[in-house]
Design an enzyme around this catalytic site. Structure first.
Site, PDB file in Angstrom:
ATOM      1  N   HIS A 167      37.355  43.413  44.378  1.00 57.31           N
ATOM      2  CA  HIS A 167      38.408  42.701  45.094  1.00 57.31           C
ATOM      3  C   HIS A 167      38.596  43.345  46.451  1.00 57.31           C
ATOM      4  CE1 HIS A 167      42.264  40.783  45.914  1.00 57.31           C
ATOM      5  NE2 HIS A 167      41.915  39.914  44.982  1.00 57.31           N
TER       6      HIS A 167
ATOM      7  N   ASP B 199      39.903  36.837  37.456  1.00 52.11           N
ATOM      8  CA  ASP B 199      38.977  35.765  37.103  1.00 52.11           C
ATOM      9  C   ASP B 199      37.989  36.147  36.019  1.00 52.11           C
ATOM     10  OD1 ASP B 199      40.056  33.903  38.757  1.00 52.11           O
ATOM     11  OD2 ASP B 199      38.976  34.660  40.496  1.00 52.11           O
TER      12      ASP B 199
HETATM   13  N1  CMC Z   1      29.149  43.090  42.013  1.00 56.05           N
HETATM   14  C1  CMC Z   1      28.324  44.029  42.532  1.00 56.05           C
HETATM   15  N2  CMC Z   1      28.573  44.721  43.637  1.00 56.05           N
HETATM   16  C2  CMC Z   1      29.728  44.451  44.283  1.00 56.05           C
HETATM   17  C3  CMC Z   1      30.644  43.488  43.813  1.00 56.05           C
HETATM   18  C4  CMC Z   1      30.320  42.800  42.624  1.00 56.05           C
HETATM   19  N3  CMC Z   1      31.145  41.874  42.114  1.00 56.05           N
HETATM   20  N4  CMC Z   1      31.701  43.428  44.643  1.00 56.05           N
HETATM   21  C5  CMC Z   1      31.456  44.332  45.618  1.00 56.05           C
HETATM   22  N5  CMC Z   1      30.268  44.941  45.392  1.00 56.05           N
HETATM   23  C6  CMC Z   1      29.676  46.022  46.194  1.00 56.05           C
HETATM   24  C7  CMC Z   1      29.152  45.527  47.523  1.00 56.05           C
HETATM   25  O1  CMC Z   1      27.797  45.119  47.431  1.00 56.05           O
HETATM   26  C8  CMC Z   1      29.338  46.747  48.390  1.00 56.05           C
HETATM   27  O2  CMC Z   1      28.328  47.668  48.079  1.00 56.05           O
HETATM   28  P1  CMC Z   1      27.729  48.650  49.229  1.00 56.05           P
HETATM   29  O3  CMC Z   1      28.881  49.489  49.686  1.00 56.05           O
HETATM   30  O4  CMC Z   1      26.664  49.424  48.540  1.00 56.05           O
HETATM   31  O5  CMC Z   1      27.191  47.737  50.299  1.00 56.05           O
HETATM   32  C9  CMC Z   1      30.640  47.357  47.876  1.00 56.05           C
HETATM   33  O6  CMC Z   1      30.728  46.922  46.507  1.00 56.05           O
HETATM   34  C10 CMC Z   1      31.871  46.914  48.643  1.00 56.05           C
HETATM   35  O7  CMC Z   1      31.942  45.505  48.573  1.00 56.05           O
HETATM   36  P2  CMC Z   1      32.381  44.537  49.759  1.00 56.05           P
HETATM   37  O8  CMC Z   1      31.468  43.330  49.732  1.00 56.05           O
HETATM   38  O9  CMC Z   1      32.497  45.314  51.037  1.00 56.05           O
HETATM   39  O10 CMC Z   1      33.822  44.132  49.288  1.00 56.05           O
HETATM   40  P3  CMC Z   1      34.667  42.935  49.864  1.00 56.05           P
HETATM   41  O11 CMC Z   1      36.066  43.396  49.897  1.00 56.05           O
HETATM   42  O12 CMC Z   1      34.104  42.394  51.114  1.00 56.05           O
HETATM   43  O13 CMC Z   1      34.449  41.818  48.734  1.00 56.05           O
HETATM   44  C11 CMC Z   1      34.788  40.372  46.912  1.00 56.05           C
HETATM   45  C12 CMC Z   1      35.386  41.496  47.782  1.00 56.05           C
HETATM   46  C13 CMC Z   1      35.856  39.881  45.933  1.00 56.05           C
HETATM   47  C14 CMC Z   1      34.350  39.193  47.792  1.00 56.05           C
HETATM   48  C15 CMC Z   1      33.575  40.957  46.136  1.00 56.05           C
HETATM   49  O14 CMC Z   1      33.977  42.050  45.352  1.00 56.05           O
HETATM   50  C16 CMC Z   1      32.899  39.896  45.261  1.00 56.05           C
HETATM   51  O15 CMC Z   1      32.101  39.101  45.755  1.00 56.05           O
HETATM   52  N6  CMC Z   1      33.224  39.871  43.925  1.00 56.05           N
HETATM   53  C17 CMC Z   1      32.678  38.878  43.044  1.00 56.05           C
HETATM   54  C18 CMC Z   1      33.414  37.576  43.228  1.00 56.05           C
HETATM   55  C19 CMC Z   1      34.799  37.599  42.628  1.00 56.05           C
HETATM   56  O16 CMC Z   1      34.982  38.007  41.486  1.00 56.05           O
HETATM   57  N7  CMC Z   1      35.768  37.102  43.399  1.00 56.05           N
HETATM   58  C20 CMC Z   1      37.139  36.943  42.919  1.00 56.05           C
HETATM   59  C21 CMC Z   1      38.141  37.712  43.686  1.00 56.05           C
HETATM   60  S1  CMC Z   1      39.698  37.733  42.813  1.00 56.05           S
HETATM   61  C22 CMC Z   1      40.280  36.155  42.943  1.00 56.05           C
HETATM   62  C23 CMC Z   1      40.941  35.893  44.243  1.00 56.05           C
HETATM   63  O17 CMC Z   1      41.941  36.580  44.574  1.00 56.05           O
HETATM   64  O18 CMC Z   1      40.471  34.951  44.920  1.00 56.05           O
END
Ligand code: CMC
Length: 429
Positions: free
Chosen positions: A306, A364
Site C-alpha cells: 500500500h 482487498d
Molecule cells: N507485490 C510485489 N512487490 C511489490 C508489491 C506487490 N504487491 N507492492 C510493492 N512491491 C514492491 C515494488 O516492486 C517495490 O520494490 P523495489 O523497491 O524493489 O523496486 C517496492 O515494493 C515498493 O513498491 P512501490 O511500487 O514503490 O509502492 P507504491 O506505493 O508505489 O505502490 C501499490 C503501492 C498498492 C500500488 C502496490 O503495492 C501494488 O501494486 N500492490 C498490489 C495492488 C493492490 O493490492 N492494490 C490495492 C491497494 S489497497 C486498496 C486501495 O486503497 O485502493
C-alpha cells in the site's frame, strides 16, 4: 514561535516558508509562495510528499496501521456503527443521535428509486459489458436527470445530490448486475436496511420472496464501512480535481468510479481473487512467490502493499474477521481459496522480500473472498467498492467546495520536450 522552513540554494539565494501543523500527523511546509518568490516549481509526481488539500475527514497513520474516520478508530466504527451511521459521520463530522439517525435513514431511503427513464439507459449497453463500464456511464448520466440539484454553490443542492448519490448507487449497481445476467431489475424495498435492500436487489427475483440473512447483511455492511473513505487516494483526488473546476457532483463521482476501476486501486480485490484462482493450490505458492520477486516477470502479489500503510492495513484485520464469520455461516470453513489465501499470507509475511519492503496484506486481500462467499461475482467487486466509496467522495467534494481556500486544481510540470523550433512544410520533411 511560528515554525519556518528555509530553502537554501547553492547560488546563494534562500527562501523562508511557513510550517503548518495538523491535529495529528506530519507537519507540512506551505510552499504556495515558492514560484512567486523563486520562479521554481517542486517536482513530486505521484504526490509522494505533497499534501494536496487540508481535510478533517479521515486520518491514516500508515506506519502504525491506524485509520480514523472523523477521529474514531475504524475498529470502533466497524464494531458499533452501521454503514448509514458511518455515512452520517463522514458527511457531518459527528455520529448521529437516535433522532438524527432516523431522519438520515428516512431521507436516504426515500431517494432509492431512480428516474424511470434511466432504466432504458441500460439497454444501450451490451449485456456482456463490464459492470464498471456501465456504472461510469449511468452515474455520469444522473446529471442529465436531476437538474434540480446541480448548483454546486447552493448548499441545499449539494446536500440533495449527496443523498441521491448515496441512495441510488445500490439501485444502479444492482441494475448493472441484473442487466448483465439477464434478470429483471428489482425495485428497492424501503422497509429493509440499506445493505439488506441492496442484497435483495442483487440476488432476489420478482417470482419469490427474498430471505434476508443477517450475518451476510452485516458482512456486506462491514465491507461498505471499511471502504467508505480513505483520505486523498487516487479516486478521491480525482473527484476533488474534477470538482475543482465546478463540475457537477454526478460527473465528479463518475470520474472517481473511472479511476477506481484500475487494478492498482479498486480493481485489486478482483485481481487478488483472480491471482488465487491462478495459483490454484498451496503447493504452487513457492513458484508463484519466486515470480513475484522477479522484477522482470511483472507479477505482483495482489492485495499486498500500500502506498500509505507500511504496516498491516487495519481494514484487512477486520475483513479477515468477517471472512471467518461468513464462511462459518455458510459452512465453507474449508473454502479452497480462503485456505490458499491464509497460506500465502503466512509465507509472504515471513519472506525477507516482503518484510524488508514493509509489504503487508491490504483490505482487498480478504474482501474478494468475502464477496465471493456472499455470491457476488468477481466482475462486480469494484462496483461494490464504488458504492461504498461514494460517501467518502461526496464528503471530500463537499469539504472542498466549502473551503474558502479552494481553487481549481492545476498542477505544473517539468517540461522536457523540444525547445521552440519551426514547422517544416510537409513537402520539405
Ligand atoms: N507485490 C510485489 N512487490 C511489490 C508489491 C506487490 N504487491 N507492492 C510493492 N512491491 C514492491 C515494488 O516492486 C517495490 O520494490 P523495489 O523497491 O524493489 O523496486 C517496492 O515494493 C515498493 O513498491 P512501490 O511500487 O514503490 O509502492 P507504491 O506505493 O508505489 O505502490 C501499490 C503501492 C498498492 C500500488 C502496490 O503495492 C501494488 O501494486 N500492490 C498490489 C495492488 C493492490 O493490492 N492494490 C490495492 C491497494 S489497497 C486498496 C486501495 O486503497 O485502493
Amino acid at each position: 514561535m511560528d515554525k519556518k522552513a528555509t530553502l537554501s540554494l547553492n547560488d546563494g539565494r534562500s527562501f523562508e516558508f511557513p510550517v503548518l501543523t495538523g491535529s495529528v500527523g506530519p507537519e507540512v511546509i506551505d510552499i504556495r509562495s515558492l514560484y512567486g518568490k523563486s520562479g521554481m516549481f517542486t517536482y513530486d509526481p505521484g504526490f509522494l510528499s505533497t499534501a494536496s488539500c487540508n481535510s478533517t475527514i479521515t486520518y491514516i497513520d500508515g506506519d502504525a496501521g491506524v485509520l480514523l474516520y472523523r477521529g474514531y478508530p475504524i475498529e470502533q466504527v466497524a464494531e458499533h456503527c452501521d454503514f448509514l451511521e458511518t455515512c452520517y459521520l463522514l458527511l457531518n463530522g459527528e455520529l448521529p443521535n437516535v433522532g438524527q439517525k432516523d431522519e438520515f435513514v428516512t431521507t436516504v431511503t426515500r431517494h432509492t428509486m431512480v428516474h424511470d427513464q434511466l432504466n432504458r439507459f441500460f439497454t444501450g449497453f451490451r449485456r456482456d459489458a463490464h459492470p464498471m463500464a456501465v456504472l461510469v456511464g449511468v452515474v455520469g448520466a444522473l446529471s442529465a436527470f436531476y437538474h434540480d440539484s446541480l448548483d454546486i454553490n447552493n448548499p441545499e443542492h449539494r446536500k440533495v445530490s449527496a443523498f441521491r448519490l448515496i441512495a441510488k448507487l445500490p439501485t444502479i449497481v444492482a441494475m448493472a448486475y441484473k442487466y448483465n445476467i439477464g434478470q429483471p431489475f428489482m425495485y428497492p424495498r424501503n422497509d429493509l436496511s440499506y445493505s439488506a435492500n441492496f442484497m435483495r436487489m442483487m440476488f432476489g427475483v420478482p417470482a419469490e420472496e427474498y430471505k434476508v440473512n443477517d450475518v451476510l447483511v452485516r458482512a456486506l455492511d462491514r465491507i461498505l464501512i471499511l471502504h467508505a473513505d480513505h483520505e486523498q487516494n487516487a479516486s478521491t483526488s480525482t473527484v476533488r480535481l474534477s470538482g475543482s473546476s465546478g463540475a457537477n457532483p454526478f460527473a465528479c463521482i463518475a470520474a472517481g468510479i473511472a479511476c477506481l476501476w484500475g487494478p492498482a486501486h479498486g480493481g485489486a480485490n478482483e485481481a487478488a481473487l483472480e491471482m488465487l484462482e491462478q495459483i490454484g493450490d498451496v503447493s504452487k505458492i513457492g513458484e508463484f512467490i519466486k515470480q513475484v520477486k522477479d522484477k522482470n516477470s511483472g507479477v505482483k502479489l495482489m492485495g499486498f502493499g500500500h502506498r500509505v500503510y507500511k504496516n498491516y492495513d487495519p481494514r484487512a484485520k477486520l475483513m479477515r474477521e468477517t471472512c471467518y464469520e461468513v464462511l462459518n455461516e455458510l459452512g465453507l470453513q474449508n473454502d479452497r481459496l480462503f485456505k490458499l489465501a491464509m497460506a500465502l499470507e503466512k509465507i509472504a509475511l515471513e519472506d525477507e522480500y516482503f518484510v524488508s519492503r514493509k509489504l503487508y496484506p491490504n483490505v482487498d486481500f480478504y474482501s474478494g473472498i468475502v464477496q465471493r462467499a456472499l455470491g457476488i461475482p468477481v466482475s462486480m467487486f469494484t462496483c461494490i467498492f464504488s458504492l461504498a466509496r461514494t460517501v467518502g467522495w461526496i464528503a471530500q467534494w463537499q469539504e472542498m467546495i466549502s473551503d474558502p481556500e479552494y481553487k481549481i486544481g492545476r498542477p505544473r510540470q517539468l517540461y522536457r520536450g523540444s525547445v521552440p523550433r519551426n514547422v517544416v512544410p510537409l513537402a520539405k520533411r
